[in-house]
Write a protein that holds these residues in place. Structure first.
Motif, PDB file in Angstrom:
ATOM      1  N   THR A 104       0.908  -1.117  -0.029  1.00 34.13           N
ATOM      2  CA  THR A 104       0.019   0.091  -0.128  1.00 34.13           C
ATOM      3  C   THR A 104       0.816   1.205   0.131  1.00 34.13           C
ATOM      4  O   THR A 104       1.911   1.301   0.886  1.00 34.13           O
ATOM      5  CB  THR A 104      -0.939   0.169   1.287  1.00 34.13           C
ATOM      6  N   LEU A 105       0.802   2.217  -0.817  1.00 35.84           N
ATOM      7  CA  LEU A 105       1.273   3.347  -1.142  1.00 35.84           C
ATOM      8  C   LEU A 105       0.657   4.476  -0.946  1.00 35.84           C
ATOM      9  O   LEU A 105      -0.624   4.666  -0.829  1.00 35.84           O
ATOM     10  CB  LEU A 105       2.017   3.401  -2.462  1.00 35.84           C
ATOM     11  N   ARG A 106       1.482   5.655  -0.232  1.00 32.74           N
ATOM     12  CA  ARG A 106       0.846   6.980  -0.364  1.00 32.74           C
ATOM     13  C   ARG A 106       1.806   8.006  -0.938  1.00 32.74           C
ATOM     14  O   ARG A 106       3.094   7.671  -1.418  1.00 32.74           O
ATOM     15  CB  ARG A 106       0.856   7.325   1.310  1.00 32.74           C
ATOM     16  N   ILE A 107       1.136   9.360  -1.270  1.00 35.58           N
ATOM     17  CA  ILE A 107       1.796  10.093  -2.233  1.00 35.58           C
ATOM     18  C   ILE A 107       2.352  11.210  -0.834  1.00 35.58           C
ATOM     19  O   ILE A 107       1.658  11.665  -0.330  1.00 35.58           O
ATOM     20  CB  ILE A 107       1.025  10.936  -3.153  1.00 35.58           C
ATOM     21  N   GLU A 108       3.758  11.211  -0.860  1.00 35.36           N
ATOM     22  CA  GLU A 108       4.262  12.225   0.059  1.00 35.36           C
ATOM     23  C   GLU A 108       5.132  13.015  -0.580  1.00 35.36           C
ATOM     24  O   GLU A 108       6.379  12.589  -1.301  1.00 35.36           O
ATOM     25  CB  GLU A 108       4.837  11.547   1.200  1.00 35.36           C
ATOM     26  N   SER A 109       4.953  14.469  -0.854  1.00 36.21           N
ATOM     27  CA  SER A 109       5.939  15.453  -1.258  1.00 36.21           C
ATOM     28  C   SER A 109       6.284  15.052  -2.722  1.00 36.21           C
ATOM     29  O   SER A 109       7.089  15.322  -3.496  1.00 36.21           O
ATOM     30  CB  SER A 109       7.217  15.484  -0.555  1.00 36.21           C
ATOM     31  N   GLY A 110       5.236  14.638  -3.446  1.00 42.09           N
ATOM     32  CA  GLY A 110       5.114  14.218  -4.806  1.00 42.09           C
ATOM     33  C   GLY A 110       5.631  12.952  -5.261  1.00 42.09           C
ATOM     34  O   GLY A 110       5.997  12.650  -6.316  1.00 42.09           O
ATOM     35  N   ARG A 111       6.161  12.198  -4.216  1.00 40.02           N
ATOM     36  CA  ARG A 111       6.706  10.939  -4.391  1.00 40.02           C
ATOM     37  C   ARG A 111       5.751   9.774  -3.737  1.00 40.02           C
ATOM     38  O   ARG A 111       4.999   9.856  -2.715  1.00 40.02           O
ATOM     39  CB  ARG A 111       8.075  10.864  -3.963  1.00 40.02           C
ATOM     40  N   LEU A 112       5.894   8.560  -4.542  1.00 39.65           N
ATOM     41  CA  LEU A 112       5.266   7.285  -3.820  1.00 39.65           C
ATOM     42  C   LEU A 112       6.215   6.849  -2.559  1.00 39.65           C
ATOM     43  O   LEU A 112       7.337   6.825  -2.914  1.00 39.65           O
ATOM     44  CB  LEU A 112       5.109   6.335  -5.054  1.00 39.65           C
ATOM     45  N   ARG A 113       5.637   6.705  -1.758  1.00 42.78           N
ATOM     46  CA  ARG A 113       6.023   6.058  -0.435  1.00 42.78           C
ATOM     47  C   ARG A 113       5.333   5.031   0.023  1.00 42.78           C
ATOM     48  O   ARG A 113       3.936   4.900  -0.064  1.00 42.78           O
ATOM     49  CB  ARG A 113       6.201   7.247   0.678  1.00 42.78           C
ATOM     50  N   ALA A 114       5.961   3.988   0.665  1.00 46.47           N
ATOM     51  CA  ALA A 114       5.139   2.901   1.405  1.00 46.47           C
ATOM     52  C   ALA A 114       4.290   3.587   2.635  1.00 46.47           C
ATOM     53  O   ALA A 114       4.953   4.359   3.465  1.00 46.47           O
ATOM     54  CB  ALA A 114       6.195   1.904   2.140  1.00 46.47           C
ATOM     55  N   ALA A 115       3.101   2.927   2.636  1.00 43.50           N
ATOM     56  CA  ALA A 115       2.309   3.495   3.718  1.00 43.50           C
ATOM     57  C   ALA A 115       2.686   2.919   5.214  1.00 43.50           C
ATOM     58  O   ALA A 115       2.522   3.601   6.137  1.00 43.50           O
ATOM     59  CB  ALA A 115       0.727   3.114   3.341  1.00 43.50           C
ATOM     60  N   ALA A 116       3.246   1.746   5.009  1.00 40.42           N
ATOM     61  CA  ALA A 116       3.480   0.953   6.435  1.00 40.42           C
ATOM     62  C   ALA A 116       4.920   1.484   6.992  1.00 40.42           C
ATOM     63  O   ALA A 116       5.428   2.279   6.222  1.00 40.42           O
ATOM     64  CB  ALA A 116       3.647  -0.410   6.225  1.00 40.42           C
ATOM     65  N   GLY A 117       5.054   1.344   8.276  1.00 42.30           N
ATOM     66  CA  GLY A 117       6.239   1.776   8.847  1.00 42.30           C
ATOM     67  C   GLY A 117       7.219   0.756   9.379  1.00 42.30           C
ATOM     68  O   GLY A 117       6.850  -0.345   9.249  1.00 42.30           O
ATOM     69  N   GLY A 118       8.170   1.038   9.890  1.00 41.00           N
ATOM     70  CA  GLY A 118       8.974   0.127  10.576  1.00 41.00           C
ATOM     71  C   GLY A 118       9.657  -0.872   9.389  1.00 41.00           C
ATOM     72  O   GLY A 118       9.725  -0.276   8.140  1.00 41.00           O
ATOM     73  N   TRP A 119      10.019  -2.036   9.784  1.00 47.36           N
ATOM     74  CA  TRP A 119      10.484  -2.927   8.830  1.00 47.36           C
ATOM     75  C   TRP A 119       9.612  -3.288   7.698  1.00 47.36           C
ATOM     76  O   TRP A 119       9.869  -3.147   6.686  1.00 47.36           O
ATOM     77  CB  TRP A 119      11.068  -4.304   9.586  1.00 47.36           C
ATOM     78  N   PRO A 120       8.275  -3.570   8.136  1.00 46.90           N
ATOM     79  CA  PRO A 120       7.523  -3.794   6.776  1.00 46.90           C
ATOM     80  C   PRO A 120       7.509  -2.634   5.745  1.00 46.90           C
ATOM     81  O   PRO A 120       7.471  -2.833   4.552  1.00 46.90           O
ATOM     82  CB  PRO A 120       5.956  -3.825   7.672  1.00 46.90           C
ATOM     83  N   GLY A 121       7.409  -1.520   6.173  1.00 45.87           N
ATOM     84  CA  GLY A 121       7.507  -0.140   5.405  1.00 45.87           C
ATOM     85  C   GLY A 121       8.852  -0.329   4.651  1.00 45.87           C
ATOM     86  O   GLY A 121       8.991   0.185   3.392  1.00 45.87           O
ATOM     87  N   VAL A 128       8.984  -1.449  -4.133  1.00 44.92           N
ATOM     88  CA  VAL A 128       8.841  -0.681  -5.047  1.00 44.92           C
ATOM     89  C   VAL A 128       9.789  -0.177  -6.083  1.00 44.92           C
ATOM     90  O   VAL A 128       9.903  -0.279  -7.064  1.00 44.92           O
ATOM     91  CB  VAL A 128       8.115   0.685  -4.633  1.00 44.92           C
ATOM     92  N   THR A 129      10.985  -0.130  -5.316  1.00 45.68           N
ATOM     93  CA  THR A 129      12.372   0.243  -6.017  1.00 45.68           C
ATOM     94  C   THR A 129      12.931  -0.774  -6.746  1.00 45.68           C
ATOM     95  O   THR A 129      13.245  -0.476  -7.681  1.00 45.68           O
ATOM     96  CB  THR A 129      13.446   0.744  -4.934  1.00 45.68           C
ATOM     97  N   LEU A 130      12.472  -2.085  -6.601  1.00 47.71           N
ATOM     98  CA  LEU A 130      12.761  -3.067  -7.553  1.00 47.71           C
ATOM     99  C   LEU A 130      12.255  -2.947  -8.856  1.00 47.71           C
ATOM    100  O   LEU A 130      12.829  -2.996  -9.976  1.00 47.71           O
ATOM    101  CB  LEU A 130      12.194  -4.429  -7.159  1.00 47.71           C
TER     102      LEU A 130
END
Length: 187
Positions: A104-121, A128-130
Motif C-alpha cells: 500500500t502506497l501513499r503520495i508524500e511530497s510528490g513521491r510514492l512512499r510505502a504506507a507502512a512503517g518500520g521494517w514492513p514499510g 517498489v524500488t525493484l
C-alpha cells in the motif's frame, strides 16, 4: 545504456542483495556463527545481524530487528536483485510482482512512499524500488570470484568491470592461477 550513478535507493537494493555472499567477499563487519551457510554467509538468518549488516553498508534501516516475515520478504528482494544481476529478468519480474502486489502506497511530497512503517514499510519501499532496477540491469553484476559473490553496480565507462574490487578479488584469483601454474610446471 543506463547512467553510471545509481540512485541511493538502488544502492540499498544492492546492499540487501549482498546479505548473502561468499567467504572471500568484502565484509564491513565480522560474521557471527549463526550466519554461516554452505559456501558462504547469509546475513538474513539472524535478525540482529541483518540490521547490523545493512547499517554497516550505509543503509538507513528502521530501529530494532526485522520480524521473521520481514526477513522472508527481504530474502525475496535479495533473490530478485541477484536474479537480475545474473541475467534472469523473468526471475526478477516474478519476485518483484509477488512483493509489490500487497504493498500500500501513499503520495508524500510528490513521491510514492510505502504506507507502512518500520521494517514492513522498509521492505515495501525496497519492493517498489525493484521496479526502478530494470533500467540498470546492464550495470548490475556479480563478482566473478566464485568465493566472493558480491553484487555491485559497474560504474566503468564501457561496462567492463567483472570484479567487485580489483585489488581484492582479481588479485586473489591471479595469485591462485599463478600458484596452480607453478605447481603444474614442477610436476
Amino acid at each position: 545504456m543506463s547512467s553510471l550513478r545509481a540512485p541511493v535507493a538502488l544502492e540499498a537494493l544492492v546492499a540487501v542483495a549482498n546479505t548473502r555472499h561468499g567467504p572471500e567477499a568484502k565484509r564491513p563487519l565480522a560474521p557471527g556463527p549463526a550466519v554461516r551457510i554452505a559456501g558462504g554467509l547469509d546475513r538474513l538468518r539472524d535478525p540482529r545481524e541483518a540490521a547490523r549488516f545493512l547499517e554497516a553498508l550505509g543503509v538507513a534501516v528502521p530501529p530494532g530487528a526485522p520480524a521473521p516475515e520481514d526477513r522472508r520478504r527481504l530474502k525475496m528482494v535479495r533473490d530478485a536483485v541477484r536474479a537480475l544481476a545474473e541475467g534472469d529478468e523473468g526471475g526478477h519480474r516474478r519476485r518483484t510482482h509477488r512483493l509489490v502486489g500487497p504493498v500500500t502506497l501513499r503520495i508524500e511530497s510528490g513521491r510514492l512512499r510505502a504506507a507502512a512503517g518500520g521494517w514492513p514499510g522498509f521492505v515495501d519501499g525496497l519492493a517498489v524500488t525493484l521496479l526502478e532496477l530494470l533500467p540498470h540491469a546492464d550495470r548490475l553484476k556479480v563478482c566473478e570470484n566464485p568465493a566472493c559473490g558480491w553484487v555491485f553496480i559497474d560504474r566503468t565507462r564501457n561496462s567492463s568491470q567483472v570484479w567487485c574490487r580489483d585489488q581484492l578479488c582479481a588479485d586473489r584469483l591471479r595469485i591462485r592461477r599463478h600458484r596452480r601454474a607453478s605447481r603444474t610446471k614442477r610436476h
